[in-house]
Design an enzyme around this catalytic site. Structure first.
Site, short mmCIF file in Angstrom:
data_model
loop_
_atom_site.label_atom_id
_atom_site.label_comp_id
_atom_site.label_asym_id
_atom_site.label_seq_id
_atom_site.Cartn_x
_atom_site.Cartn_y
_atom_site.Cartn_z
N CYS A 169 -9.90 8.29 8.72
CA CYS A 169 -10.00 9.70 9.08
C CYS A 169 -9.68 9.86 10.56
CB CYS A 169 -11.41 10.18 8.80
SG CYS A 169 -11.95 9.80 7.14
N ARG A 213 -3.86 10.50 10.13
CA ARG A 213 -4.82 9.47 9.71
C ARG A 213 -5.47 9.79 8.37
NH1 ARG A 213 -6.19 6.32 14.30
NH2 ARG A 213 -7.92 5.45 13.13
N TRP A 272 -9.82 11.37 4.92
CA TRP A 272 -9.14 10.62 3.87
C TRP A 272 -10.26 10.12 2.98
CZ3 TRP A 272 -8.92 5.66 1.80
CH2 TRP A 272 -7.80 5.38 1.02
N ASN A 319 -15.57 7.95 10.63
CA ASN A 319 -14.42 7.27 10.05
C ASN A 319 -14.88 5.87 9.67
OD1 ASN A 319 -11.93 6.10 9.47
ND2 ASN A 319 -11.49 5.67 11.62
N GLY A 320 -14.74 5.50 8.40
CA GLY A 320 -15.17 4.17 7.96
C GLY A 320 -15.90 4.25 6.64
N GLU A 367 11.06 -3.66 1.09
CA GLU A 367 10.79 -2.56 2.01
C GLU A 367 11.43 -1.26 1.49
OE1 GLU A 367 8.84 -1.87 4.21
OE2 GLU A 367 9.71 -0.27 5.40
N LYS A 372 9.29 2.12 0.64
CA LYS A 372 9.57 3.43 1.26
C LYS A 372 9.77 4.49 0.20
CE LYS A 372 8.63 2.94 4.43
NZ LYS A 372 8.25 1.89 5.33
N GLU A 402 6.45 5.45 -1.66
CA GLU A 402 5.43 6.22 -0.93
C GLU A 402 5.90 7.62 -0.56
OE1 GLU A 402 6.08 3.89 3.34
OE2 GLU A 402 4.13 4.71 2.85
N HIS A 462 14.57 -12.84 -15.02
CA HIS A 462 13.27 -13.35 -15.49
C HIS A 462 12.35 -12.22 -15.94
CE1 HIS A 462 14.50 -17.31 -14.27
NE2 HIS A 462 14.82 -16.84 -13.08
N LYS A 467 -1.97 7.02 7.56
CA LYS A 467 -1.18 6.15 8.43
C LYS A 467 -1.93 4.87 8.83
CE LYS A 467 2.34 5.45 11.25
NZ LYS A 467 3.49 4.92 10.50
#
Ligand code: F6R
Length: 588
Positions: free
Chosen positions: A2, A27, A74, A100-101, A465, A469, A472, A488, A583
């Site tokens: 957060c 955040r 968040w 935050n946590g 990567e 991208k 998300e 496979h 983030k």
């Protein structure tokens, strides 16, 4: 995850809190809230959604009071509701807390508080803190001592800011494994999870350490260490460039940050040669070497490992940060752990580094956020220097990580001649010209449910990567893998028109990869080639400039980032704030 900001000032604080709130919104952005104390009364306003969309947010800027706190959430414990948004006030509304946590022992604490007669209004873990502080404040009549006593009861991670209705002159805070920073202004003092929250007002900062408790007034900062003694720490000056966190003429931060890369890769290459040499020496001497990171940074770590083993013949284990604690058998005195992180606050990365240090390893890090926990707890840190990355998707930090990792590997190899960064910068600028082509691809494939990204050897992490991208930002299912893995299992999923992005630069793996592309095409896939050489097997072809093999991932990343960004926009998502993500992942 957060975003938190609090301020005690000579003047009303609501407008500057709201401004800071928007800056730390990256955040977490499920819901937001603000509290101030005005005429001896605590006032709280909150709502669900992004700050710009919250009806109550319009009223927040009009809140009066010279002390206040604000929060963007968040969600971890409790759904995304008004009641669960912060700040959380105690029963008698005398104390308000933002956090935050995660408070791991909140259930027994809550039960005990309910048994004592406390009434809860939310499902959050945070609310226990306000009730505990309320009790401790009743007992001690002292905001700082009440906060000290309260945090002793908490298990887990926290950065908290606390306000007391009858003490509008002070604000307290505390941290453990989540960032909390003091901003020392003129006639105003801040507590925030991020320098960005207050950088428009002051560049003088004090980074708090774990288990420290702080009290601010508009003029003073008092820090108490875990042993109960006062800690004297002078403010550090942080770069004013941090204040340039506007979108300029770009529609989104993500697009701006993608376009900044011709410059940021040059900035990343400016490193203290002695530090780079020390980093390289440690790698060469390491009894065992681990590279650890999460998400995009992990992909940069895989690239670093590849060069270390192939070119320097140094063995490194690359382990996802959240899993490092399962691989401690080879960690000990003489081990080195290299941690890569944009934020320097990722909980998994911090836990990995602390675990490694506990086993006697030395920590070397590659970080963007100077002053972050990772930068402060590492033995040596190289900074990415790519400026604040606000878009939730890592873009410019990835290419900067590749540049810095390459510098370190070059030093390991004893390479003296510096790279011609201007040429690479021009190549990145060239690669950015594919945006129009990427938009055509988006028009053709925007309704496809799946995308695959494949490559071989050194380029394999780039495929991973590209998939990350796209997932998300566009919410399209995507997988990235080495081309050798296709047969496979994944080939079973290929149908007529399935888009497969094939990263295949000229080099030793080129011909073999083309055979895989043929196999895909024969099964109906639309192969989208990303390469410096065209081939008839590619239904679509995006040309990337030819650069040195070690820097090729940098130019390959550009079309992949643009693809994810443009797809997100086409699907009417918000690329800067993708759903369910944040983030800085400061929870495990
Ligand atoms: C992907 C992304 C995340 C981060 C990951 C690690 O675009 O942004 O996967 O890469 O959360 O974050 P840092 O690098 O801050 O440790």
């Amino acid at each position: 995850m957060c975003g938190i900001i609090g301020c005690v000032a000579e003047e009303p604080v609501a407008a500057l809190l709201l401004d800071g709130l928007v800056r730390v919104e990256y955040r977490g952005y499920d819901s937001a809230g603000m509290a101030t104390i005005s005429r001896g009364k605590l006032g709280v306003k909150k709502g669900v959604g992004r700050v710009k969309d919250i009806e109550e947010a319009r009223k927040m800027s009009a809140m009066s009071g010279t002390v206040g706190m604000a929060h963007t959430r968040w969600a971890t414990h409790g759904g995304v509701t008004n009641a669960n948004a912060h700040p959380h006030a105690s029963c008698k509304e005398q104390v308000a807390v933002i956090h935050n946590g995660i408070i791991e022992n909140y259930i027994p604490l809550k039960k005990a508080l309910i048994a004592k007669g406390h009434r809860f209004k939310s499902e959050t873990d945070t609310e226990v803190i306000s009730h505990i502080v309320e009790d401790e404040y009743k007992r001690t009549k002292n905001p700082l001592r009440a906060t000290q006593a309260a945090v002793k009861k908490l298990k887990g991670q926290y950065a908290i800011v606390v306000m007391f209705q009858d003490r509008p002159d002070v604000m307290t805070g505390a941290r453990k494994d989540a960032p909390l920073i003091v901003g020392v202004g003129k006639g105003k003092m801040f507590l925030a999870s991020d320098v960005l929250a207050f950088i428009g007002h002051t560049d003088r900062t004090i980074f708090l350490d774990n288990y420290e408790v702080v009290q601010i007034t508009k003029e003073e900062v008092k820090i108490i260490g875990p042993d109960g003694r006062e800690v004297r720490r002078d403010p550090n000056q942080v770069a004013w460039e941090l204040s340039d966190v506007t979108k300029s003429d770009y529609a989104h931060y993500t697009l701006k940050e993608i376009n900044e890369q011709p410059k940021t890769i040059v900035a990343a290459s400016v490193q203290d040669p002695y530090k780079v040499a020390e980093f390289a020496r440690a790698i060469k001497r390491a009894k065992s070497l681990f590279i650890t990171a999460s998400g995009t940074s992990y992909h940069a770590g895989l690239l670093m490992k590849f060069r270390l083993s192939k070119e320097a013949r140094i063995r490194a284990d690359v382990v996802v940060a959240g899993e490092l604690k399962e691989h401690t058998e080879f960690l000990g005195k003489g081990s080195v752990v290299v941690a890569l992180s944009q934020s320097g606050e990722t909980a998994d990365v911090m836990e990995a580094v602390r675990e490694a240090k506990k086993h006697g390893a030395k920590a070397y890090s590659i970080v963007n956020a100077a002053g972050s926990s990772l930068a402060r707890e590492s033995d040596v840190t190289l900074l990415l220097n790519c400026g604040p990355e606000v878009g939730v998707a890592a873009t410019k930090s990835f290419t900067a990580q590749v540049v810095v990792a390459n510098l370190v590997v070059d030093a390991v190899l004893g390479k003296k001649k510096p790279d011609r960064l201007e040429e690479l910068s021009e190549a990145v600028a060239d690669a950015l010209k594919c945006d129009g082509q990427v938009q055509e691809l988006v028009r053709e494939y925007r309704d496809r449910p799946d995308f695959y990204f494949v490559a071989r050897g050194y380029e394999s992490p780039v495929a991973m990567e590209g998939a990350l991208k796209l997932k998300e930002l566009s919410y399209i299912h995507a997988e990235g893998m080495p081309a050798s893995e296709l047969k496979h299992g994944t080939l079973a999923l290929i149908e007529k028109g399935t888009p497969v992005v094939f990263i295949n630069p000229s080099g030793p793996n080129h011909a073999e990869s083309l055979s895989n592309a043929e196999e895909l095409s024969a099964r109906g896939a639309d192969v989208i080639g990303i390469s410096d050489v065209r081939d008839q097997v590619y239904k679509h072809y995006i040309q990337i400039p030819k650069v040195s093999p070690k820097s090729t991932p940098i130019v390959e990343a550009i079309p992949l980032q643009l693809l994810a960004y443009r797809m997100s926009v086409a699907k009417r998502n918000d690329p800067d704030y993708p759903r369910n993500l944040a983030k800085s992942v400061t929870v495990k």
